[in-house]
Design a protein around this motif. Structure first.
Motif, PDB file in Angstrom:
ATOM      1  N   VAL A  50       0.925  -1.296   0.033  1.00  0.00           N
ATOM      2  CA  VAL A  50       0.079  -0.049   0.124  1.00  0.00           C
ATOM      3  C   VAL A  50       0.762   1.436  -0.053  1.00  0.00           C
ATOM      4  N   MET A  74       1.662  -7.311  -2.734  1.00  0.00           N
ATOM      5  CA  MET A  74       0.222  -7.528  -2.219  1.00  0.00           C
ATOM      6  C   MET A  74      -0.324  -8.997  -2.579  1.00  0.00           C
ATOM      7  N   PHE A 104      -6.382  -0.698  -3.209  1.00  0.00           N
ATOM      8  CA  PHE A 104      -5.271  -0.969  -3.704  1.00  0.00           C
ATOM      9  C   PHE A 104      -5.483  -1.051  -5.273  1.00  0.00           C
TER      10      PHE A 104
END
Length: 337
Positions: A50, A74, A104
């Protein structure tokens, strides 16, 4: 302006809070996980991913390397999260990262990395389906749990497109405003120059024009001489604009009245610096006041030449030596030859 709004400090704070909510949920769920250590790894990689995509880089489009790294982190976070779950747990209850993952994808879409967003979503769906096949949830139901992410990613790309369109329209409008202001300023400068020119002509020739228009008496030789001198002054103010100060014009007029030929020429086209103009005016006035015959030429050289003004007096007599004076550009330093 739009870019600054997106990365305004308050906006960044709101984004941070948005992405921190899943972290809080993940921390609360960690003790209940089948493998807490994998959950902790998932939290760390999530935070790093992030941070890489929300960081305010100089350009709105995410750089390639941070994008690739963030996507990899991620996906690792998602995989570790599923690995930490008990296969008997409900998928929705274990998806602490759902909100953050959707955000995201939205950030990737808005920051012109939609292709990476779709690739990330496809791999995440595959991971979900794999977990669904191993658990009691089922393969297709696990896949459908990501349907909202598809809509959000698509919407983010539409927002990015509208953003680009608005930015282009804003830039075009700004250029039009600047162009209009420049045009207005140019018109004002033209009007101002015209007004100054009219005032100068009125000051130099106003009396003689009144004489011609309203005085019915015959024109004398003196009047003709004054006409000639005034015409020469007007010519000096045009041909030698950068050096023709009011004082110099009057001294040149007086020199012509004594029979001296005076030429004031301007090859520069731009105003002289104050120090140079002051020095040139002083030297030219000294030469003109001292001249009783011959010719005096005062010439302003183009900008960039080391010599700003060159003054030459040739008395055309054996008793009087020619005089040449050079005024240096920038400093106004005087050199005599």
């Amino acid at each position: 302006m739009i870019y600054r709004a997106l990365f305004h400090p308050l906006t960044l704070v709101a984004i941070a809070v948005f992405f921190l909510i899943p972290v809080v949920l993940g921390v609360l769920l960690t003790p209940a996980m089948d493998k807490p250590d994998l959950m902790q790894a998932a939290l760390v990689t999530y935070v790093l991913a992030v941070a890489l995509v929300v960081y305010p880089y100089r350009q709105r489009r995410l750089p390639q390397l941070p994008t690739m790294t963030a996507v990899l982190l991620m996906l690792v976070s998602i995989q570790r999260s599923f690995d930490a779950l008990d296969p008997r747990a409900e998928l929705f209850g274990g998806q602490w990262f759902t909100l953050g993952f959707d955000g995201f994808l939205v950030v990737l879409g808005i920051r012109r990395r939609g292709g990476w967003g779709w690739a990330t979503l496809a791999i995440a769906v595959a991971v979900s389906m794999t977990w669904g096949a191993r658990s009691g949830l089922g393969l297709w139901e696990a896949a459908l749990s990501n349907s909202a992410s598809v809509a959000l990613l698509l919407a983010s790309q539409l927002i990015a497109r509208e953003y680009d369109r608005s930015s282009a329209a804003f830039a075009e409008a700004r250029e039009m405003v600047i162009s209009a202001r420049t045009h207005d300023e140019a018109e004002k400068d033209t009007v101002s120059a015209s007004t100054q020119r009219v005032q100068q002509v009125r000051r130099l020739a106003g009396g003689l024009l009144e004489r011609i228009a309203h005085d019915p008496s015959p024109v004398t030789d003196y009047d003709i001489e004054q006409f000639r001198l005034t015409e020469a002054q007007l010519r000096d103010s045009i041909r030698g604009r950068s050096v023709s100060t009011p004082y110099l014009l009057e001294v040149a007029r007086a020199a012509r009245a004594r029979g001296v030929q005076v030429d004031i020429l301007d090859e520069r086209g731009e105003p002289l610096p104050t120090a140079v103009l002051r020095s040139a005016t002083r030297q030219a006035m000294e030469v003109l006041n001292a001249a009783t015959s011959g010719s005096v030429t005062i010439r302003a050289f183009p900008e960039g030449d080391p010599t700003a003004v060159f003054i030459v007096h040739d008395g055309n007599t054996e008793d009087e030596e020619p005089v040449a004076i050079e005024i240096a550009a920038g400093t106004g330093e005087v050199s005599r030859f």
